[in-house]
Design a protein around this motif. Sequence first.
Motif, PDB file in Angstrom:
ATOM      1  N   GLY A 610      59.626  37.048  33.849  1.00 30.93           N
ATOM      2  CA  GLY A 610      58.325  36.728  34.418  1.00 30.93           C
ATOM      3  C   GLY A 610      57.770  35.404  33.950  1.00 30.93           C
ATOM      4  O   GLY A 610      58.464  34.562  33.381  1.00 30.93           O
ATOM      5  N   GLY A 611      56.456  35.233  34.175  1.00 31.60           N
ATOM      6  CA  GLY A 611      55.818  33.978  33.813  1.00 31.60           C
ATOM      7  C   GLY A 611      56.398  32.832  34.620  1.00 31.60           C
ATOM      8  O   GLY A 611      56.397  32.839  35.838  1.00 31.60           O
ATOM      9  N   GLY A 612      56.931  31.847  33.939  1.00 33.92           N
ATOM     10  CA  GLY A 612      57.549  30.707  34.602  1.00 33.92           C
ATOM     11  C   GLY A 612      59.026  30.877  34.844  1.00 33.92           C
ATOM     12  O   GLY A 612      59.709  29.916  35.213  1.00 33.92           O
ATOM     13  N   GLY A 613      59.579  32.069  34.626  1.00 34.91           N
ATOM     14  CA  GLY A 613      60.994  32.333  34.831  1.00 34.91           C
ATOM     15  C   GLY A 613      61.739  32.665  33.556  1.00 34.91           C
ATOM     16  O   GLY A 613      62.811  33.245  33.597  1.00 34.91           O
ATOM     17  N   GLY A 614      61.162  32.322  32.407  1.00 28.86           N
ATOM     18  CA  GLY A 614      61.815  32.612  31.135  1.00 28.86           C
ATOM     19  C   GLY A 614      61.254  33.821  30.431  1.00 28.86           C
ATOM     20  O   GLY A 614      61.501  34.017  29.239  1.00 28.86           O
ATOM     21  N   GLY A 615      60.519  34.669  31.156  1.00 27.33           N
ATOM     22  CA  GLY A 615      59.899  35.842  30.540  1.00 27.33           C
ATOM     23  C   GLY A 615      58.431  35.598  30.258  1.00 27.33           C
ATOM     24  O   GLY A 615      58.010  34.464  30.002  1.00 27.33           O
ATOM     25  N   TRP A 616      57.637  36.668  30.324  1.00 30.40           N
ATOM     26  CA  TRP A 616      56.206  36.514  30.057  1.00 30.40           C
ATOM     27  C   TRP A 616      56.011  36.020  28.627  1.00 30.40           C
ATOM     28  O   TRP A 616      56.516  36.611  27.686  1.00 30.40           O
ATOM     29  N   PRO A 617      55.274  34.921  28.422  1.00 30.76           N
ATOM     30  CA  PRO A 617      55.121  34.368  27.067  1.00 30.76           C
ATOM     31  C   PRO A 617      54.435  35.352  26.125  1.00 30.76           C
ATOM     32  O   PRO A 617      53.491  36.042  26.511  1.00 30.76           O
ATOM     33  N   PHE A 618      54.892  35.396  24.892  1.00 31.71           N
ATOM     34  CA  PHE A 618      54.282  36.262  23.888  1.00 31.71           C
ATOM     35  C   PHE A 618      52.828  35.835  23.656  1.00 31.71           C
ATOM     36  O   PHE A 618      52.539  34.661  23.423  1.00 31.71           O
ATOM     37  N   GLY A 619      51.934  36.811  23.740  1.00 33.10           N
ATOM     38  CA  GLY A 619      50.529  36.554  23.437  1.00 33.10           C
ATOM     39  C   GLY A 619      49.732  35.903  24.546  1.00 33.10           C
ATOM     40  O   GLY A 619      48.527  35.686  24.387  1.00 33.10           O
ATOM     41  N   LYS A 620      50.335  35.586  25.696  1.00 30.89           N
ATOM     42  CA  LYS A 620      49.608  34.912  26.771  1.00 30.89           C
ATOM     43  C   LYS A 620      48.847  35.934  27.611  1.00 30.89           C
ATOM     44  O   LYS A 620      49.429  36.886  28.121  1.00 30.89           O
ATOM     45  N   PRO A 621      47.517  35.766  27.789  1.00 32.07           N
ATOM     46  CA  PRO A 621      46.752  36.726  28.586  1.00 32.07           C
ATOM     47  C   PRO A 621      47.069  36.590  30.069  1.00 32.07           C
ATOM     48  O   PRO A 621      47.527  35.545  30.537  1.00 32.07           O
ATOM     49  N   LEU A 622      46.807  37.649  30.810  1.00 28.06           N
ATOM     50  CA  LEU A 622      46.950  37.642  32.260  1.00 28.06           C
ATOM     51  C   LEU A 622      45.574  37.441  32.871  1.00 28.06           C
ATOM     52  O   LEU A 622      44.665  38.241  32.642  1.00 28.06           O
ATOM     53  N   THR A 623      45.406  36.374  33.638  1.00 30.91           N
ATOM     54  CA  THR A 623      44.121  36.054  34.259  1.00 30.91           C
ATOM     55  C   THR A 623      44.219  36.254  35.768  1.00 30.91           C
ATOM     56  O   THR A 623      45.277  36.078  36.370  1.00 30.91           O
ATOM     57  N   ILE A 624      43.086  36.595  36.362  1.00 29.77           N
ATOM     58  CA  ILE A 624      43.077  36.960  37.774  1.00 29.77           C
ATOM     59  C   ILE A 624      43.393  35.772  38.676  1.00 29.77           C
ATOM     60  O   ILE A 624      43.944  35.929  39.760  1.00 29.77           O
ATOM     61  N   ASP A 625      43.065  34.535  38.213  1.00 31.63           N
ATOM     62  CA  ASP A 625      43.333  33.370  39.054  1.00 31.63           C
ATOM     63  C   ASP A 625      44.831  33.140  39.225  1.00 31.63           C
ATOM     64  O   ASP A 625      45.293  32.693  40.280  1.00 31.63           O
ATOM     65  N   LYS A 626      45.631  33.459  38.178  1.00 26.70           N
ATOM     66  CA  LYS A 626      47.086  33.294  38.284  1.00 26.70           C
ATOM     67  C   LYS A 626      47.655  34.247  39.334  1.00 26.70           C
ATOM     68  O   LYS A 626      48.574  33.897  40.092  1.00 26.70           O
ATOM     69  N   VAL A 627      47.120  35.458  39.396  1.00 23.67           N
ATOM     70  CA  VAL A 627      47.619  36.427  40.368  1.00 23.67           C
ATOM     71  C   VAL A 627      47.196  36.028  41.777  1.00 23.67           C
ATOM     72  O   VAL A 627      47.972  36.153  42.734  1.00 23.67           O
ATOM     73  N   TYR A 628      45.953  35.542  41.925  1.00 23.19           N
ATOM     74  CA  TYR A 628      45.511  35.047  43.236  1.00 23.19           C
ATOM     75  C   TYR A 628      46.453  33.940  43.734  1.00 23.19           C
ATOM     76  O   TYR A 628      46.884  33.932  44.892  1.00 23.19           O
ATOM     77  N   ALA A 629      46.761  32.978  42.845  1.00 25.43           N
ATOM     78  CA  ALA A 629      47.629  31.866  43.238  1.00 25.43           C
ATOM     79  C   ALA A 629      49.026  32.356  43.611  1.00 25.43           C
ATOM     80  O   ALA A 629      49.648  31.852  44.552  1.00 25.43           O
ATOM     81  N   LEU A 630      49.532  33.353  42.883  1.00 23.77           N
ATOM     82  CA  LEU A 630      50.855  33.896  43.164  1.00 23.77           C
ATOM     83  C   LEU A 630      50.891  34.537  44.555  1.00 23.77           C
ATOM     84  O   LEU A 630      51.814  34.300  45.344  1.00 23.77           O
ATOM     85  N   ILE A 631      49.888  35.347  44.863  1.00 24.58           N
ATOM     86  CA  ILE A 631      49.856  36.031  46.161  1.00 24.58           C
ATOM     87  C   ILE A 631      49.718  35.026  47.298  1.00 24.58           C
ATOM     88  O   ILE A 631      50.328  35.164  48.362  1.00 24.58           O
ATOM     89  N   VAL A 637      51.153  35.406  53.961  1.00 28.17           N
ATOM     90  CA  VAL A 637      49.836  35.804  53.449  1.00 28.17           C
ATOM     91  C   VAL A 637      48.813  34.755  53.863  1.00 28.17           C
ATOM     92  O   VAL A 637      48.974  33.567  53.547  1.00 28.17           O
ATOM     93  N   ASP A 638      47.778  35.187  54.554  1.00 27.29           N
ATOM     94  CA  ASP A 638      46.688  34.275  54.926  1.00 27.29           C
ATOM     95  C   ASP A 638      45.751  34.084  53.741  1.00 27.29           C
ATOM     96  O   ASP A 638      45.498  32.971  53.306  1.00 27.29           O
ATOM     97  N   TYR A 639      45.267  35.201  53.185  1.00 29.85           N
ATOM     98  CA  TYR A 639      44.437  35.144  51.977  1.00 29.85           C
ATOM     99  C   TYR A 639      44.298  36.567  51.451  1.00 29.85           C
ATOM    100  O   TYR A 639      44.612  37.552  52.138  1.00 29.85           O
ATOM    101  N   ALA A 640      43.834  36.683  50.209  1.00 30.99           N
ATOM    102  CA  ALA A 640      43.581  37.978  49.576  1.00 30.99           C
ATOM    103  C   ALA A 640      42.085  38.235  49.579  1.00 30.99           C
ATOM    104  O   ALA A 640      41.301  37.385  49.150  1.00 30.99           O
ATOM    105  N   THR A 641      41.693  39.409  50.070  1.00 34.03           N
ATOM    106  CA  THR A 641      40.263  39.733  50.162  1.00 34.03           C
ATOM    107  C   THR A 641      39.743  40.449  48.928  1.00 34.03           C
ATOM    108  O   THR A 641      38.542  40.603  48.769  1.00 34.03           O
ATOM    109  N   GLY A 642      40.593  40.905  48.073  1.00 34.78           N
ATOM    110  CA  GLY A 642      40.160  41.593  46.859  1.00 34.78           C
ATOM    111  C   GLY A 642      41.316  41.712  45.894  1.00 34.78           C
ATOM    112  O   GLY A 642      42.485  41.788  46.302  1.00 34.78           O
ATOM    113  N   LEU A 643      41.009  41.729  44.608  1.00 41.40           N
ATOM    114  CA  LEU A 643      42.059  41.805  43.593  1.00 41.40           C
ATOM    115  C   LEU A 643      41.485  42.448  42.338  1.00 41.40           C
ATOM    116  O   LEU A 643      40.423  42.054  41.852  1.00 41.40           O
TER     117      LEU A 643
END
Length: 683
Positions: A610-631, A637-643
């Motif tokens: 996960g993350g950038g391809g090398g695995g989710w970084p140790f200690g890195k928080p998950l923020t909602i903006d990163k998930v919005y950008a991923l979707i 996908v036109d847009y996400a109406t809720g997350l």
Amino acid sequence: MALPVPNLDDRKFQDFVDEAKRRIPRYAPQWTDHNVSDPGVTLIELFAWMTEQMIFRLNQVPDKNFVTFLELLGVGLQPAQPARGDVTFMLSAAPRPDRRAIIPAWTETATERTETLEAVVFTTDTDAEVLPPQVRWLLTSADGDEFQDQAATARGETALDVWANPPRASNAMYLGFDADLSRHVLVLQFQCDRVGIGIDPERPPWKWEVWRGNEFKWETVEVASDTTLGLNQNGEVRLHLPYACQPARPDRMREARTWIRCAPLDQLPPGRAPYARAPRIRRASAYTIGITVPVTHAQPVGPEVLGYSAGQPAQRFRLQNRNILKPQGSDEIVEVAVTANNWEPWTMVPHFGDSGPEDRHYMLDSITGEVSFGPAVRQRNGAEPQFGAIPPQASQIRIRRYRIGGGVRGNVAAGRVKVLKTTLPYVASVTNRADITGGLEAQSLDDAKLRAPSLLRTRFRAVTSEDYEYLAREVEGVGRVRCLQPRPDDPSAPPPNTVQILVIPALPALTDSELERQIELHEALAQENRRAGIEGVLQAQLRLTPSTEFRLREYLDERRMLTTRIQIGEPQYVWVTVQTRIRVAPKAEPERVRRDVKAALYRFLNPMYGGGGGGWPFGKPLTIDKVYALIQEVPGVDYATGLDLYPINLTDPKGQRLGKSEQVINVPPNGVIVSYYHNVYSA
């Protein structure tokens, strides 16, 4: 082994000619004859040829020097790595002294062959024998300090209350065996009285543990089945014992090769009642019905004749196969015929730099399958000393046995290995109770360049945390590593002289069929009746197999400082559920888009990839903006109406799994994000 020389500029003679002709109308519009008979075209071809030669040589210089430097350091491309794991052999009947059950090394097991997939073959690494156990001691203790011998109950002469009434967490029943039952499937037989102990018989509140020596103490044992309903009726308890059940006895106890104990749980999960009174047994006995053996994705080949010696230095012979696995054991050697029936073993070495003229040494290139013997190197004074002995002229050369295999094809899920290709007496079935992982393809040149600085820094000695992480990743079956060292200013750090290694096992790449399998597995978590079992599967995927942990500990023990103690554990996994509603773009297929969004989430929120391809970084928080950008980047996908982001607590004693929706999910310094399951709806 030789590293391939990179091709930095792939333009050829014809590319230069074509480019020059395309520029003629711009710079010389009056030149209209572009045929090969034209003198101007002849000059273009001449200069194109000269330019090709010059660029070829100039562009080879920097990387060629770098590759040559790597060869001088002994850095070569690593061959394909085989997947490794454990396979459990189950017997049709318990062994006896007159009916031994032996699993020899090189025993072949495999997955089932289908119409589209070939069977994946695994071979056992070592010999194993299922030993018949004998109960030497039956002890009870109220506090772990004083022990009472209950030999009469073991013989069936008197009844015994296993614990005090009511039972306490400090109570325990101990069973001692003469044989070393490491890796065995042990069956304990009990004759019990029905005393109405007030528990859920399907989930008795007890724990079975085995003694692992003074370093690991008591370790929980996997209970495969229990027909005694928590020691409340006659039946059997089947246990899967781990590797290395230490023969060293616990303090103040009798001598035995294997110690097992049973005690009531001190902390009960929600909804589970404690023992109202202690179980009562009248007789105890045991037998073994299987054994767990480490296996490797490999197929044995040999013996194979390489040829005949010409009696000259630097002879080379090629095997019939490539991608040879690292030789192990006394059988995987090259031999030279001394007489018709007398073969002389030679020793494999990484290089001939320390070999004398009488040393029977050879080198094996695992990728090309080439066997080479020592050269004679001319010195400045004209002498030509021999580095490594020369096989006698006309003597036959053979390799007794070698193995081929490796690659990601050997990474298979639990329960897939079920075919016994080698016929063995008394063996009824075979299966892998955990995933077999660690298979990697052969290393590329770019990977070798990146590995060179780490090799120079460590030189295979572990001192710093980076050294431990680099060396741990060299072990087959290990994926990502986090090393924790003592720090006086951090109370959560390991104690002095202790290094803690947090390991994520090597997992199959999330592509094609493996990604589909993971999605289906996670999606089944929404089914209440399957949730507990699937959670166990997902958690088991993130644990090192016993054989991999054993190899990792041995590998690091050889390279650590003498005063350093090594602990091997796992990171803190933060399970996350994503719930989102998306608007599908016009003309896009909604079901396909929803599936692609889920696939992107499972890839992104993955501890290994996960993350950038090398695995989710140790200690890195998950923020909602990163998930919005991923979707938003998913096609269709036109847009996400809720997350919504929900943390999942699998260890909450109250049974509350789903937390509050969060904008940011914090991750501890030694933790990583893991997908639970994701809900994607279309607006």
